[in-house]
Scaffold this motif. Sequence first.
Motif, mmCIF file in Angstrom:
data_model
loop_
_atom_site.group_PDB
_atom_site.id
_atom_site.type_symbol
_atom_site.label_atom_id
_atom_site.label_comp_id
_atom_site.label_asym_id
_atom_site.label_seq_id
_atom_site.Cartn_x
_atom_site.Cartn_y
_atom_site.Cartn_z
ATOM 1 N N THR A 42 0.842 -1.198 0.000
ATOM 2 C CA THR A 42 0.000 0.000 0.000
ATOM 3 C C THR A 42 0.876 1.247 0.000
ATOM 4 O O THR A 42 0.616 2.208 -0.731
ATOM 5 C CB THR A 42 -0.910 -0.007 1.247
ATOM 6 O OG1 THR A 42 -1.495 -1.300 1.335
ATOM 7 C CG2 THR A 42 -1.984 1.045 1.177
ATOM 8 N N ARG A 43 1.926 1.214 0.799
ATOM 9 C CA ARG A 43 2.807 2.375 0.905
ATOM 10 C C ARG A 43 3.490 2.643 -0.443
ATOM 11 O O ARG A 43 3.515 3.777 -0.918
ATOM 12 C CB ARG A 43 3.864 2.118 1.991
ATOM 13 C CG ARG A 43 4.681 3.344 2.367
ATOM 14 C CD ARG A 43 5.841 2.996 3.299
ATOM 15 N NE ARG A 43 6.858 2.141 2.692
ATOM 16 C CZ ARG A 43 7.744 2.528 1.775
ATOM 17 N NH1 ARG A 43 7.748 3.779 1.358
ATOM 18 N NH2 ARG A 43 8.623 1.677 1.268
ATOM 19 N N LEU A 44 4.008 1.611 -1.072
ATOM 20 C CA LEU A 44 4.717 1.793 -2.349
ATOM 21 C C LEU A 44 3.763 2.278 -3.441
ATOM 22 O O LEU A 44 4.090 3.169 -4.217
ATOM 23 C CB LEU A 44 5.389 0.483 -2.762
ATOM 24 C CG LEU A 44 6.656 0.137 -1.984
ATOM 25 C CD1 LEU A 44 7.053 -1.321 -2.194
ATOM 26 C CD2 LEU A 44 7.811 1.054 -2.377
ATOM 27 N N ILE A 45 2.576 1.699 -3.476
ATOM 28 C CA ILE A 45 1.603 2.121 -4.498
ATOM 29 C C ILE A 45 1.247 3.587 -4.280
ATOM 30 O O ILE A 45 1.250 4.385 -5.214
ATOM 31 C CB ILE A 45 0.350 1.212 -4.483
ATOM 32 C CG1 ILE A 45 0.727 -0.190 -4.968
ATOM 33 C CG2 ILE A 45 -0.776 1.799 -5.350
ATOM 34 C CD1 ILE A 45 -0.357 -1.242 -4.860
ATOM 35 N N ALA A 46 1.004 3.939 -3.016
ATOM 36 C CA ALA A 46 0.618 5.326 -2.694
ATOM 37 C C ALA A 46 1.746 6.297 -3.038
ATOM 38 O O ALA A 46 1.487 7.446 -3.418
ATOM 39 C CB ALA A 46 0.247 5.432 -1.216
ATOM 40 N N SER A 47 2.986 5.837 -2.938
ATOM 41 C CA SER A 47 4.099 6.758 -3.222
ATOM 42 C C SER A 47 4.348 6.895 -4.729
ATOM 43 O O SER A 47 5.224 7.645 -5.146
ATOM 44 C CB SER A 47 5.371 6.287 -2.513
ATOM 45 O OG SER A 47 5.828 5.102 -3.141
ATOM 46 N N GLY A 48 3.555 6.196 -5.533
ATOM 47 C CA GLY A 48 3.628 6.403 -6.992
ATOM 48 C C GLY A 48 4.704 5.593 -7.695
ATOM 49 O O GLY A 48 4.957 5.814 -8.884
ATOM 50 N N VAL A 49 5.348 4.642 -7.013
ATOM 51 C CA VAL A 49 6.340 3.789 -7.685
ATOM 52 C C VAL A 49 5.607 2.926 -8.718
ATOM 53 O O VAL A 49 4.610 2.287 -8.375
ATOM 54 C CB VAL A 49 7.039 2.840 -6.670
ATOM 55 C CG1 VAL A 49 8.109 1.999 -7.355
ATOM 56 C CG2 VAL A 49 7.626 3.626 -5.521
ATOM 57 N N PRO A 50 6.060 2.933 -9.989
ATOM 58 C CA PRO A 50 5.370 2.097 -10.971
ATOM 59 C C PRO A 50 5.536 0.609 -10.646
ATOM 60 O O PRO A 50 6.533 0.219 -10.032
ATOM 61 C CB PRO A 50 6.059 2.413 -12.302
ATOM 62 C CG PRO A 50 7.195 3.318 -12.007
ATOM 63 C CD PRO A 50 7.209 3.644 -10.552
ATOM 64 N N TYR A 51 4.566 -0.172 -11.029
ATOM 65 C CA TYR A 51 4.670 -1.603 -10.740
ATOM 66 C C TYR A 51 4.020 -2.412 -11.857
ATOM 67 O O TYR A 51 3.209 -1.888 -12.628
ATOM 68 C CB TYR A 51 4.010 -1.941 -9.393
ATOM 69 C CG TYR A 51 2.557 -1.533 -9.306
ATOM 70 C CD1 TYR A 51 2.207 -0.259 -8.885
ATOM 71 C CD2 TYR A 51 1.544 -2.417 -9.661
ATOM 72 C CE1 TYR A 51 0.877 0.127 -8.823
ATOM 73 C CE2 TYR A 51 0.212 -2.045 -9.593
ATOM 74 C CZ TYR A 51 -0.114 -0.767 -9.174
ATOM 75 O OH TYR A 51 -1.429 -0.381 -9.116
#
Length: 289
Positions: free
Chosen positions: A141-150
């Motif tokens: 959730t944290r990584l997605i929220a920080s805008g890191v592409p995945y």
Amino acid sequence: MQPVFRFAPSPNGLLHLGHAYSALLNFDRARETGGRLLLRIEDIDATRCRPEFEAAIYEDLAWLGISWETPVRRQSEHLADYRAALDKLTALGLVYPAFESRAEIARLVAAREASGPWPRDPDGAPLYPGDAKSLSADERTRLIASGVPYALRLDMAAARHRVAGLSWNELGEGPGDERDIVPARPEAWGDVILARKETPTSYHLSVVVDDALQGVSEVVRGQDLFNATSVHRLLQLLLGLPEPVYRHHGLIRDGEGRKLSKSDRSTGLRELRAAGMTPAGIRQLVGLG
Ligand code: GLU
């Protein structure tokens, strides 16, 4: 039931003799069996597909004497269908986000190869080396929220666990001259990508969704996609989609025995036509004379 065939080129270049062979085989099979022939434009990769290549596909196929049903299905117009399939796999707990860039993946593979060979998929690409599957829900959730592409990847081990006795019915010629019932080995591909941030689907996902939605009953395509069929069968089972039969055909090769490429103009249909080749001549060249 009336058999349904499809020819499914990607408009990222001009068609060559290999495409002509595949398209003609589909067309001939449809005619022989009283079946239908569909044309599908596989244009999910917006960075490589271009409208002028799509226009050239229609023109070159018509020149070859091939006719197909309209409207043509253009994958870029059906992203919602692929999204629905992805949601279904996600609901089964089989999808996870992986945040490594391509460069990071290459670094991870190099690091692993320092201590021995790292497994590769049937196309020769290294299997996914990351451990994004084990990230906690909070971390995701944290990584997605920080805008890191995945990328969204299939948890192959979990997916494989859900289906038993995976195989397909092969009518063509496999690499080992396999026929009849071929055991599927999707695990050879590792945790395949199902969607990327910039392309919200993937070849594997869209092809199985479309073959099912279009009622394709016999998939006639090149042997270069033989091994991909393992992934397609797995996705079909997970998504509850019908099973077509497969006919993988031999590839047309150049003088040096290499697979043809869209960038090699000597085997391009345009060039051959400009040099005076007729549609009957093309048939002869690919052994369908
Ligand atoms: N679009 C793929 C290609 O051009 C073919 C897909 C298929 O036949 O399954 O190689």
